[in-house]
Design an enzyme around this catalytic site. Structure first.
Site, mmCIF file in Angstrom:
data_model
loop_
_atom_site.group_PDB
_atom_site.id
_atom_site.type_symbol
_atom_site.label_atom_id
_atom_site.label_comp_id
_atom_site.label_asym_id
_atom_site.label_seq_id
_atom_site.Cartn_x
_atom_site.Cartn_y
_atom_site.Cartn_z
ATOM 1 N N HIS A 64 15.929 12.837 9.882
ATOM 2 C CA HIS A 64 15.065 13.322 10.984
ATOM 3 C C HIS A 64 14.843 12.215 12.007
ATOM 4 O O HIS A 64 14.002 11.335 11.805
ATOM 5 C CB HIS A 64 13.727 13.808 10.417
ATOM 6 C CG HIS A 64 12.841 14.452 11.432
ATOM 7 N ND1 HIS A 64 12.003 15.507 11.124
ATOM 8 C CD2 HIS A 64 12.650 14.214 12.753
ATOM 9 C CE1 HIS A 64 11.335 15.866 12.214
ATOM 10 N NE2 HIS A 64 11.711 15.095 13.219
ATOM 11 N N HIS A 66 15.127 11.167 16.508
ATOM 12 C CA HIS A 66 15.283 11.601 17.901
ATOM 13 C C HIS A 66 16.060 10.528 18.656
ATOM 14 O O HIS A 66 15.581 9.414 18.823
ATOM 15 C CB HIS A 66 13.910 11.827 18.543
ATOM 16 C CG HIS A 66 13.136 12.916 17.864
ATOM 17 N ND1 HIS A 66 13.186 14.233 18.276
ATOM 18 C CD2 HIS A 66 12.334 12.904 16.768
ATOM 19 C CE1 HIS A 66 12.431 14.980 17.470
ATOM 20 N NE2 HIS A 66 11.905 14.200 16.541
ATOM 21 N N LEU A 67 17.274 10.888 19.111
ATOM 22 C CA LEU A 67 18.102 9.931 19.865
ATOM 23 C C LEU A 67 17.974 10.143 21.369
ATOM 24 O O LEU A 67 18.486 9.354 22.151
ATOM 25 C CB LEU A 67 19.566 10.030 19.419
ATOM 26 C CG LEU A 67 19.839 9.630 17.964
ATOM 27 C CD1 LEU A 67 21.308 9.809 17.627
ATOM 28 C CD2 LEU A 67 19.393 8.193 17.696
ATOM 29 N N ARG A 68 17.321 11.247 21.753
ATOM 30 C CA ARG A 68 16.936 11.525 23.159
ATOM 31 C C ARG A 68 18.077 11.815 24.098
ATOM 32 O O ARG A 68 17.847 11.999 25.295
ATOM 33 C CB ARG A 68 16.105 10.365 23.732
ATOM 34 C CG ARG A 68 14.860 9.993 22.929
ATOM 35 C CD ARG A 68 13.923 11.139 22.770
ATOM 36 N NE ARG A 68 12.612 10.717 22.249
ATOM 37 C CZ ARG A 68 11.789 11.552 21.628
ATOM 38 N NH1 ARG A 68 12.125 12.814 21.430
ATOM 39 N NH2 ARG A 68 10.617 11.132 21.201
ATOM 40 N N ASN A 98 15.694 18.465 20.451
ATOM 41 C CA ASN A 98 14.721 18.618 21.548
ATOM 42 C C ASN A 98 14.995 17.630 22.683
ATOM 43 O O ASN A 98 14.184 16.790 23.029
ATOM 44 C CB ASN A 98 13.275 18.499 21.031
ATOM 45 C CG ASN A 98 12.951 17.144 20.420
ATOM 46 O OD1 ASN A 98 13.827 16.428 19.959
ATOM 47 N ND2 ASN A 98 11.669 16.796 20.415
ATOM 48 N N ASP A 156 12.702 21.477 16.122
ATOM 49 C CA ASP A 156 11.752 20.369 15.960
ATOM 50 C C ASP A 156 11.141 19.952 17.300
ATOM 51 O O ASP A 156 11.811 19.899 18.320
ATOM 52 C CB ASP A 156 12.407 19.145 15.314
ATOM 53 C CG ASP A 156 11.359 18.068 15.027
ATOM 54 O OD1 ASP A 156 10.276 18.428 14.525
ATOM 55 O OD2 ASP A 156 11.600 16.897 15.354
ATOM 56 N N HIS A 236 8.559 16.439 8.175
ATOM 57 C CA HIS A 236 7.372 15.566 8.216
ATOM 58 C C HIS A 236 6.080 16.161 7.623
ATOM 59 O O HIS A 236 5.103 16.380 8.330
ATOM 60 C CB HIS A 236 7.105 15.059 9.626
ATOM 61 C CG HIS A 236 7.273 16.047 10.760
ATOM 62 N ND1 HIS A 236 6.695 17.288 10.755
ATOM 63 C CD2 HIS A 236 7.947 15.944 11.928
ATOM 64 C CE1 HIS A 236 7.013 17.905 11.887
ATOM 65 N NE2 HIS A 236 7.776 17.117 12.616
ATOM 66 N N ASP A 309 11.441 10.163 11.336
ATOM 67 C CA ASP A 309 11.032 10.872 12.557
ATOM 68 C C ASP A 309 10.950 9.881 13.727
ATOM 69 O O ASP A 309 10.026 9.917 14.543
ATOM 70 C CB ASP A 309 9.700 11.603 12.371
ATOM 71 C CG ASP A 309 9.418 12.604 13.491
ATOM 72 O OD1 ASP A 309 10.312 12.840 14.328
ATOM 73 O OD2 ASP A 309 8.293 13.143 13.529
ATOM 74 N N HIS A 313 9.375 6.637 22.842
ATOM 75 C CA HIS A 313 8.914 7.015 24.183
ATOM 76 C C HIS A 313 8.805 5.736 25.001
ATOM 77 O O HIS A 313 8.770 4.628 24.447
ATOM 78 C CB HIS A 313 7.554 7.712 24.117
ATOM 79 C CG HIS A 313 7.594 9.042 23.435
ATOM 80 N ND1 HIS A 313 8.202 10.142 23.985
ATOM 81 C CD2 HIS A 313 7.107 9.448 22.231
ATOM 82 C CE1 HIS A 313 8.087 11.173 23.157
ATOM 83 N NE2 HIS A 313 7.432 10.781 22.079
#
Ligand SMILES: NC(=O)N[C@@H](CC(=O)O)C(=O)O
Ligand SMILES: [Zn+2]
Ligand SMILES: [Zn+2]
EC number: 3.5.2.3
Length: 429
Positions: A64, A66-68, A98, A156, A236, A309, A313
């Site tokens: 899980h 996030h590579l964006r 996402n 997600d 999560h 996770d 940002h």
């Protein structure tokens, strides 16, 4: 080309201890494992890596992250995200859809896979969205997404609000032997809240995110999973109630699996020092009672694996403060040291238990060929310095995201070399 990794400390599950082993890697696979008791192997004509005094493990797996990419490259991209993963000892990571655009078409899956092949340095497995644009209105083309290389379906970032939509998604996924991975959150229960219901929210006069906002989806979805027969995986997990529901569902044979993050195992809302948004993530840090429940859930197998996770940002976004900043913290570069220091060094778990929850368990749940140091397996390897203590310095992260509540923490168990498919992708050995 062939490489001997010499003198590594390898966990022996049967003996429940570390033992010195030499591992030979050839053509991307583990070709031989020799016992340290038999002395050094003949290394003439081979490259060598000396892992003396270090843990030698199968590469960590993080299901899980996030590579964006595409769309939010200012937060992270596949190049920076996979470098961050490699520094954390992760050799396989599964990325969330996402992004902008959302990964909801075969073209976007191909884009991510192509980028990962050209710019990534660890294995990247993409998830595709359950619904178009993650809006919860219309299912994506599961067959085409599977064909393009998606390994599962998830919205997600948001929960699927409509039960019929989720049931249809599960039926379709079950018919093609694909898992549904769920971010469990009821939108109507969380409006305007940034932290959990609990002491911190009370102290600051904030509206809290109640535990039921997560658990209500877990309860609904294990019933739908039972009805449809799908492999249903809970993202999560953060609450006592979710752990209880998953335990019950497992006990009656529902095909449910689940993950938990280091921050939910280590921090509670009572640890939040101020309205600093580096302590803001979704689900939020819960109460000490929930922390105890997720620890027990992981220990008894109700929760199957540890995931980060990893949710980077920008500094500017996080500077907007607790109420306005986006949810999420970076995870790759602190995960293993946090878990090792907090649970293994402190004597709560055997090292092998932590390794299992970060290697063989995710591999088992998602049917991956990696996750074990075994002859014939892909040579995905992590070497870790268990002894040396270092302070977490977010500014030194390979990730573009510096947003972590763990800055300044003194930890042990730092990865020092990561090998993927027989190639060293990161080393400070
Ligand atoms: N976990 C988070 O706090 N944020 C994630 C979304 C998610 O995992 O739900 C993100 O994409 O930033
Ligand atoms: Zn989520
Ligand atoms: Zn996420």
């Amino acid at each position: 080309m062939s490489t001997w990794i010499l003198n590594g400390q390898v966990w022996n599950e049967a003996a429940e201890q570390l033992e010195v082993k030499h591992v030979r890697v050839e053509n991307g696979v583990i070709a031989a494992i020799a016992s340290g008791a038999d002395g050094l192997p003949d290394t003439a004509g081979h490259e060598t890596i000396d892992a003396k005094g270090m843990l030698l493990s199968a590469g960590f797996i993080d299901m899980h992250v996030h590579l964006r990419e595409p769309g939010f490259e200012y937060k992270e991209d596949i190049a920076s995200g996979t470098r961050s993963a490699a520094r954390g000892g992760f050799t396989t990571i599964a990325c969330m859809p996402n992004t902008r655009p959302v990964i909801d078409t075969p073209e976007t899956i191909k884009y991510v896979l192509d980028k990962a092949a050209t710019e990534g340095i660890v294995r990247v497995l993409p998830y595709a969205a359950i619904t178009k644009n993650e809006l919860g209105r219309e299912l994506t083309d599961f067959a085409a997404l599977k064909e393009a290389g998606a390994i599962g379906f998830t919205d997600d970032g948001v929960g699927v609000q409509n039960a019929q939509m989720m049931k249809d998604a599960m039926s379709l996924a079950a018919s093609m032997n694909m898992p549904i991975i769920a971010h469990c959150e009821d939108d109507t229960l969380v409006v305007g809240a940034a932290v959990t219901e609990g002491k911190f929210a009370q102290k600051h006069g904030l509206k809290g995110i109640p535990n039921e906002s997560e658990a209500i989806h877990v309860g609904r979805d294990v019933l739908l999973a039972e009805a449809t027969g799908v492999h249903y995986h809970v993202c999560h997990v953060s609450t006592e109630q979710s752990v209880r529901l998953i335990r019950l569902a497992k006990s009656v044979g529902v095909k449910v699996t689940a993950e938990v993050c280091p921050h939910h195992l280590i921090l509670s809302d009572e640890d939040i020092p101020s309205l600093d948004a580096n302590w803001k993530m979704n689900p939020p840090l819960r109460t000490p009672r929930d922390v105890q429940a997720v620890i027990e859930g992981l220990e008894d197998g109700t929760l199957d694996m540890i995931v980060t996770d990893h949710a980077p940002h920008s500094a500017e976004e996080k500077a907007r403060g607790m109420l306005l900043a986006p949810f999420g913290i970076t995870g790759f570069e602190t995960a293993f040291p946090l878990m090792y220091t907090h649970f293994v060094k402190n004597g709560k778990w055997p090292l092998g238990f932590l390794l299992k929850r970060m290697t063989t368990d995710p591999a088992r749940v998602f049917g991956l060929p990696t996750g074990s140091l075994a002859v014939g397996a892909p040579a995905d390897v992590t070497i870790v310095d268990l002894e040396g203590e270092r302070e977490v310095d977010p500014q030194a992260f390979a990730s573009k995201g510096k947003n972590t509540p763990f800055g300044g923490w003194k930890l042990n168990g730092w990865p020092v070399l990561t090998m993927v498919n027989g190639a060293v992708v990161w080393s400070e050995l």
